[in-house]
Motif scaffolding. Structure first.
Motif, PDB file in Angstrom:
ATOM      1  N   VAL A   6      31.984 -32.265 -96.806  1.00 12.85           N
ATOM      2  CA  VAL A   6      31.926 -30.842 -96.467  1.00 12.85           C
ATOM      3  C   VAL A   6      32.556 -30.604 -95.098  1.00 12.85           C
ATOM      4  O   VAL A   6      33.325 -29.652 -94.902  1.00 12.85           O
ATOM      5  N   GLU A   7      32.250 -31.488 -94.147  1.00 10.62           N
ATOM      6  CA  GLU A   7      32.792 -31.329 -92.800  1.00 10.62           C
ATOM      7  C   GLU A   7      34.310 -31.471 -92.790  1.00 10.62           C
ATOM      8  O   GLU A   7      35.018 -30.714 -92.095  1.00 10.62           O
ATOM      9  N   GLU A   8      34.842 -32.450 -93.550  1.00  8.83           N
ATOM     10  CA  GLU A   8      36.290 -32.617 -93.640  1.00  8.83           C
ATOM     11  C   GLU A   8      36.942 -31.403 -94.292  1.00  8.83           C
ATOM     12  O   GLU A   8      38.014 -30.950 -93.863  1.00  8.83           O
ATOM     13  N   ALA A   9      36.304 -30.885 -95.343  1.00  2.93           N
ATOM     14  CA  ALA A   9      36.834 -29.705 -96.018  1.00  2.93           C
ATOM     15  C   ALA A   9      36.904 -28.523 -95.061  1.00  2.93           C
ATOM     16  O   ALA A   9      37.916 -27.805 -94.999  1.00  2.93           O
ATOM     17  N   LEU A  10      35.846 -28.315 -94.294  1.00  4.00           N
ATOM     18  CA  LEU A  10      35.825 -27.199 -93.346  1.00  4.00           C
ATOM     19  C   LEU A  10      36.889 -27.367 -92.273  1.00  4.00           C
ATOM     20  O   LEU A  10      37.536 -26.395 -91.865  1.00  4.00           O
ATOM     21  N   SER A  11      37.083 -28.601 -91.804  1.00  2.75           N
ATOM     22  CA  SER A  11      38.108 -28.854 -90.791  1.00  2.75           C
ATOM     23  C   SER A  11      39.495 -28.548 -91.329  1.00  2.75           C
ATOM     24  O   SER A  11      40.314 -27.888 -90.652  1.00  2.75           O
ATOM     25  N   LEU A  12      39.780 -28.976 -92.551  1.00  3.95           N
ATOM     26  CA  LEU A  12      41.083 -28.713 -93.161  1.00  3.95           C
ATOM     27  C   LEU A  12      41.294 -27.223 -93.383  1.00  3.95           C
ATOM     28  O   LEU A  12      42.401 -26.697 -93.187  1.00  3.95           O
ATOM     29  N   ILE A  13      40.240 -26.528 -93.795  1.00  9.79           N
ATOM     30  CA  ILE A  13      40.341 -25.089 -94.011  1.00  9.79           C
ATOM     31  C   ILE A  13      40.622 -24.365 -92.700  1.00  9.79           C
ATOM     32  O   ILE A  13      41.535 -23.534 -92.605  1.00  9.79           O
ATOM     33  N   LYS A  14      39.847 -24.673 -91.673  1.00  8.37           N
ATOM     34  CA  LYS A  14      39.992 -23.959 -90.404  1.00  8.37           C
ATOM     35  C   LYS A  14      41.333 -24.234 -89.740  1.00  8.37           C
ATOM     36  O   LYS A  14      41.895 -23.372 -89.052  1.00  8.37           O
ATOM     37  N   GLU A  15      41.862 -25.444 -89.930  1.00  6.72           N
ATOM     38  CA  GLU A  15      43.174 -25.765 -89.364  1.00  6.72           C
ATOM     39  C   GLU A  15      44.282 -24.940 -90.011  1.00  6.72           C
ATOM     40  O   GLU A  15      45.311 -24.668 -89.387  1.00  6.72           O
ATOM     41  N   LEU A  61      52.787 -22.368-109.580  1.00  5.71           N
ATOM     42  CA  LEU A  61      52.920 -21.306-108.584  1.00  5.71           C
ATOM     43  C   LEU A  61      53.749 -21.780-107.396  1.00  5.71           C
ATOM     44  O   LEU A  61      54.433 -20.991-106.750  1.00  5.71           O
ATOM     45  N   GLY A  62      53.683 -23.075-107.136  1.00  2.63           N
ATOM     46  CA  GLY A  62      54.337 -23.623-105.940  1.00  2.63           C
ATOM     47  C   GLY A  62      53.365 -23.821-104.803  1.00  2.63           C
ATOM     48  O   GLY A  62      53.777 -23.983-103.642  1.00  2.63           O
ATOM     49  N   ALA A  63      52.074 -23.813-105.114  1.00  2.00           N
ATOM     50  CA  ALA A  63      51.042 -23.995-104.085  1.00  2.00           C
ATOM     51  C   ALA A  63      50.924 -25.473-103.706  1.00  2.00           C
ATOM     52  O   ALA A  63      51.089 -26.362-104.543  1.00  2.00           O
ATOM     53  N   GLU A  64      50.620 -25.705-102.454  1.00  2.00           N
ATOM     54  CA  GLU A  64      50.400 -27.059-101.941  1.00  2.00           C
ATOM     55  C   GLU A  64      48.897 -27.347-101.943  1.00  2.00           C
ATOM     56  O   GLU A  64      48.119 -26.645-101.287  1.00  2.00           O
ATOM     57  N   ARG A  65      48.482 -28.360-102.689  1.00  2.99           N
ATOM     58  CA  ARG A  65      47.065 -28.703-102.721  1.00  2.99           C
ATOM     59  C   ARG A  65      46.693 -29.442-101.440  1.00  2.99           C
ATOM     60  O   ARG A  65      47.303 -30.443-101.090  1.00  2.99           O
ATOM     61  N   VAL A  66      45.651 -28.951-100.758  1.00  7.36           N
ATOM     62  CA  VAL A  66      45.171 -29.578 -99.527  1.00  7.36           C
ATOM     63  C   VAL A  66      44.081 -30.596 -99.844  1.00  7.36           C
ATOM     64  O   VAL A  66      44.080 -31.707 -99.325  1.00  7.36           O
ATOM     65  N   PHE A  67      43.124 -30.202-100.707  1.00  5.26           N
ATOM     66  CA  PHE A  67      42.127 -31.172-101.180  1.00  5.26           C
ATOM     67  C   PHE A  67      41.588 -30.739-102.531  1.00  5.26           C
ATOM     68  O   PHE A  67      41.643 -29.571-102.913  1.00  5.26           O
ATOM     69  N   TRP A  68      41.062 -31.730-103.231  1.00  6.07           N
ATOM     70  CA  TRP A  68      40.362 -31.507-104.500  1.00  6.07           C
ATOM     71  C   TRP A  68      39.119 -32.373-104.496  1.00  6.07           C
ATOM     72  O   TRP A  68      39.180 -33.558-104.153  1.00  6.07           O
ATOM     73  N   LYS A  69      38.022 -31.818-104.845  1.00  2.00           N
ATOM     74  CA  LYS A  69      36.701 -32.440-104.902  1.00  2.00           C
ATOM     75  C   LYS A  69      36.102 -32.605-103.503  1.00  2.00           C
ATOM     76  O   LYS A  69      36.697 -33.213-102.614  1.00  2.00           O
ATOM     77  N   VAL A  70      34.934 -32.033-103.367  1.00  2.81           N
ATOM     78  CA  VAL A  70      34.149 -32.166-102.142  1.00  2.81           C
ATOM     79  C   VAL A  70      32.886 -32.932-102.496  1.00  2.81           C
ATOM     80  O   VAL A  70      32.292 -32.735-103.554  1.00  2.81           O
ATOM     81  N   LYS A  71      32.477 -33.805-101.597  1.00  3.45           N
ATOM     82  CA  LYS A  71      31.339 -34.677-101.879  1.00  3.45           C
ATOM     83  C   LYS A  71      30.026 -33.918-101.728  1.00  3.45           C
ATOM     84  O   LYS A  71      29.318 -34.023-100.716  1.00  3.45           O
ATOM     85  N   LEU A  72      29.751 -33.105-102.716  1.00  2.69           N
ATOM     86  CA  LEU A  72      28.507 -32.350-102.756  1.00  2.69           C
ATOM     87  C   LEU A  72      28.214 -31.990-104.200  1.00  2.69           C
ATOM     88  O   LEU A  72      29.085 -32.059-105.068  1.00  2.69           O
ATOM     89  N   GLN A  73      26.965 -31.619-104.443  1.00  2.00           N
ATOM     90  CA  GLN A  73      26.548 -31.082-105.732  1.00  2.00           C
ATOM     91  C   GLN A  73      25.710 -29.835-105.468  1.00  2.00           C
ATOM     92  O   GLN A  73      24.887 -29.841-104.548  1.00  2.00           O
TER      93      GLN A  73
END
Length: 401
Positions: free
Chosen positions: A6-15, A269-281
């Motif tokens: 979750v923390e990595e996902a938030l960091s990537l999003i905010k960047e 679409l031409g979108a760049e995937r930043v991440f897939w799957k977050v370690k949470l349920q």
């Protein structure tokens, strides 16, 4: 990246998210809840004149220095002034002006006597109270002065800020533009509420659920799209709405089934995937992408999974975009009043009710596809990975909703 915390996902999003810089001027009352885009300085003194805080008589304190009930002082009433008016009379020694709350104190007067301390005289008044100079006297500019900077850029405008802006004379307020969002829900099995429910179909709860949540948070949903389960159709739908919005949120189609079409639609679409799957349920298969610099957050199709990942990921994203840190979830500690015996291999979030530091669990299933047990819930309880279960009395971290 596949499988981030979750923390990595938030960091990537905010960047990757850019703050909205466009400013719009809105009417004063329309600015409630908005983020101030420029410092606001006062153009006037407040109050703009010396004014009376009471109903009574304006006079010179020197005239009543020894007044009392036993030894009243008599003053000649030479004028009467109401709030919104001014007196053209300058009282001399031995004179007074009848004055009402909020009225400008006449020049030459340095105090105001409460009418309860007089005989309410109209032409001549008896004063039964001794006052020091400038008693019951509101000075010009005692609230704030011309040039004072009271409100700063980035402040969220509440009712107090509205009142201050009004008292400074502003009827238009510069605020940051609100984020514009498009919501796209996938799934040929979903049917709009109000339509006949055919065999194998379900009603589209995610659409209403997420739109309502964004409206609660003050976010504008500009487009609502429900395309067919076809990768090209979904890609085209996202391309069409992208120009008008700052963020695209999708639900469904993110897992590993044959109909999880976002994996094909986003590349088309031409979108760049930043991440897939977050370690949470729940909500593990969330995808975060960028298309021409704009974020696309693709949530699980399960209602509670969509809610969980929206609260944890979308709210911080929107907070940065809108300059509004108040949109970020609030974390607090709480003590479990109920047990949750299920072991959690991965980080898990469960719905719950938080009240005065105590946490109770709702009746009903905790499955990600179940929405009814969210009724009355106001938080998510975070369970650390590897936890065998929660027991009564355990202290946990709570995400307030």
């Amino acid at each position: 990246m596949v499988g981030v915390t979750v923390e990595e996902a938030l960091s990537l999003i905010k960047e990757s998210v850019h703050e909205i810089v466009e400013i719009e001027n809105v009417p004063l009352l329309k600015s409630l809840g908005r983020i101030l885009a420029k410092d606001q300085k006062s153009t006037i003194d407040q109050p703009p004149f010396n004014r009376s805080p009471i109903d009574g008589y304006a006079c010179q304190a020197e005239d009543i220095y020894d007044a009392s009930q036993e030894k009243p002082v008599t003053l000649k009433v030479v004028d009467e002034v109401f709030a919104g008016c001014t007196s053209k009379v300058r009282p001399q020694s031995g004179e007074a002006v009848r004055i009402m709350t909020g009225a400008a104190i006449p020049k030459g007067c340095n105090c105001c006597v409460r009418q309860e301390s007089t005989n309410y005289g109209e032409e001549v008044v008896e004063v039964y109270e001794t006052l020091k100079p400038y008693a019951n006297y509101c000075y010009q500019g005692e609230d704030f002065k011309k040039g004072d900077q009271l409100l700063t850029q980035g402040m969220k405008i509440g009712y107090v800020e509205i009142g201050i802006l009004a008292s400074m004379g502003y009827d238009q307020v510069p605020v940051y533009r609100k984020p514009q969002v498009a919501l796209l829900t996938t799934g040929d099995e979903v049917t709009p509420p109000g339509q006949p429910l055919l065999p194998g179909k379900i009603y589209n709860s995610n659409l209403s659920l997420l739109v309502a949540r964004m409206l609660e948070l003050g976010i504008e949903v500009r487009h609502i799209v429900t395309p067919k389960d076809d990768a090209k159709t979904v890609a085209t739908a996202m391309e069409q709405v992208e120009k008008d919005v700052d963020l695209i949120v999708t639900t469904g189609g993110v897992s590993v089934g044959k109909k999880d079409i976002l994996h094909d639609a986003l590349p088309q679409l031409g979108a760049e995937r930043v991440f897939w799957k977050v370690k949470l349920q729940p909500g593990t298969p969330v995808i975060y992408s960028l298309y021409q610099g704009k974020p696309i957050l693709s949530l699980s199709g399960n209602p509670f999974g969509a809610v969980t990942t929206f609260e944890l990921l979308a709210r911080p994203l929107l907070a940065k975009m809108s300059h509004d840190e108040g949109l970020c979830p609030t974390l607090v500690k709480g003590v479990m009043e109920d047990a949750f015996p299920k072991a959690s291999k991965n980080r898990r979030y469960i719905r719950a009710i938080y009240q005065e530091g105590k946490i109770t669990l709702p009746k009903g299933l905790h499955a990600s596809g179940v929405l009814s047990s969210m009724l009355g819930c106001n938080c998510l309880v975070e369970i650390a990975p590897g936890t065998p279960g929660l027991e009564i009395g355990d202290t946990v971290t709570v995400v307030r909703l």
